[in-house]
Design an enzyme around this catalytic site. Sequence first.
Site, PDB file in Angstrom:
ATOM      1  CE  LYS A  87      -2.207   1.804   6.132  1.00  0.00           C
ATOM      2  NZ  LYS A  87      -3.605   1.675   5.665  1.00  0.00           N
ATOM      3  CG  ASN A  99      -9.532   4.631   1.487  1.00  0.00           C
ATOM      4  OD1 ASN A  99     -10.458   4.741   0.699  1.00  0.00           O
ATOM      5  ND2 ASN A  99      -8.268   4.752   1.118  1.00  0.00           N
ATOM      6  CB  CYS A 122      -4.820   5.222   6.144  1.00  0.00           C
ATOM      7  SG  CYS A 122      -6.455   5.114   6.927  1.00  0.00           S
ATOM      8  CG  ASN A 148      -1.914   1.044   1.301  1.00  0.00           C
ATOM      9  OD1 ASN A 148      -1.782   2.045   0.598  1.00  0.00           O
ATOM     10  ND2 ASN A 148      -2.922   0.865   2.128  1.00  0.00           N
ATOM     11  CD  GLU A 192      -4.964  -1.235   4.903  1.00  0.00           C
ATOM     12  OE1 GLU A 192      -3.817  -0.918   4.591  1.00  0.00           O
ATOM     13  OE2 GLU A 192      -5.735  -0.477   5.516  1.00  0.00           O
TER      14      GLU A 192
HETATM   15  N1  CDT Z   1      -7.057   2.415   5.568  1.00  0.00           N
HETATM   16  C1  CDT Z   1      -6.847   2.345   6.884  1.00  0.00           C
HETATM   17  O1  CDT Z   1      -5.733   2.206   7.353  1.00  0.00           O
HETATM   18  N2  CDT Z   1      -7.966   2.427   7.669  1.00  0.00           N
HETATM   19  C2  CDT Z   1      -7.907   2.235   9.089  1.00  0.00           C
HETATM   20  C3  CDT Z   1      -9.140   1.554   9.562  1.00  0.00           C
HETATM   21  C4  CDT Z   1      -8.820   0.663  10.653  1.00  0.00           C
HETATM   22  S1  CDT Z   1     -10.180  -0.351  11.081  1.00  0.00           S
HETATM   23  C5  CDT Z   1      -9.557  -1.930  11.009  1.00  0.00           C
HETATM   24  C6  CDT Z   1      -7.737   3.543   9.856  1.00  0.00           C
HETATM   25  O2  CDT Z   1      -6.926   3.555  10.788  1.00  0.00           O
HETATM   26  O3  CDT Z   1      -8.409   4.512   9.573  1.00  0.00           O
END
Ligand code: CDT
Length: 312
Positions: A125, A195, A170, A108, A144
């Site tokens: 990431k 996201n 993220c 990612n 992920e």
């Molecule tokens: N994309 C991403 O890393 N989203 C996470 C959701 C975590 S919920 C298992 C975030 O930390 O926003």
Amino acid sequence: MARHLKIAAAQLGPLNKADSRAAAVTRLRNLLKEAHSMGAKFVVFPELAFTTFFPRWWMEDQKEVDQRFFEREMPSRETLPLFEDAKKLGIGFYIGYAELTPEGRRFNAALLVGPDGAINGKYRKIHLPGHADHKPKAAFQHLEKKYFEVGDLGFRVWRYLDTITGMLICNDRRWPEAFRVLALQGAEIVALGFNTPTENLHYGEPPALRVHHHLIMAQSMAFQNATWLIETAKAGFEDGFRMFGHSVIVAPSGEIAVKSQTEEDEVICYNCDIDLAANLKKTMFNFAAHRRPEHYKLIVERTGAEVTPANG
Ligand code: CDT
């Protein structure tokens, strides 16, 4: 003279599974043009910006997953127009995408692209949230850990548009260690795409609380590390699964300079005084004067918490 950089967060509304890469690129190009018309010199796009947030689905045909969601090269034939527009407009950008390397590794990733359209930096990431196993009973999944490897490029910063700029993606925003490693390399700007599902996968949680956590983290990370922080969402209902917006540009004072209002394609922009943190860096957060790394050893030696009271 103070350095100023006009920065935009170009939020994307939903990208459904059926949406083509070409449709996503058209929307990204429109956002880039809008940011340019607002005077921005640097645009931050979301995480995995060319497709839907596909890790919400368990998919077994990896070939098809690669075909539909991963990029084998950057820029690819389909994403090239965005890079060409950036060059034409003289505007730099950060963008997240799913990377498939020639060796068959998957990350990612995010790119930092200069105003000449050239790739200046890449980040993969490091904090991958969710799970790798199939949870067929869950309303949605967060896979992920199935689709990506942990990033292997570390937390880095780049000389960029007369600033020092770092990248995160993220879930990294929930880990103070990630920001501090960038700040210790002199980061003045941190760019991050996200996201984030409106619903908590693990337990019932009011959506407003999830947004509250997103905002307090952004404000405290920017302040404690004396950086500008640009966090850009992909938002809205993707194939029925909602993600919150609240893209923000946060000043090193910890104040929200500007915030998105919708869960759709939306550009927010702010003329950032890059030297705003100078006093903070000389006083409260003068790392050289005040940090005590000899007492922080557990941070790098221990991953999970262990109960180890001083009194046994
Ligand atoms: N994309 C991403 O890393 N989203 C996470 C959701 C975590 S919920 C298992 C975030 O930390 O926003």
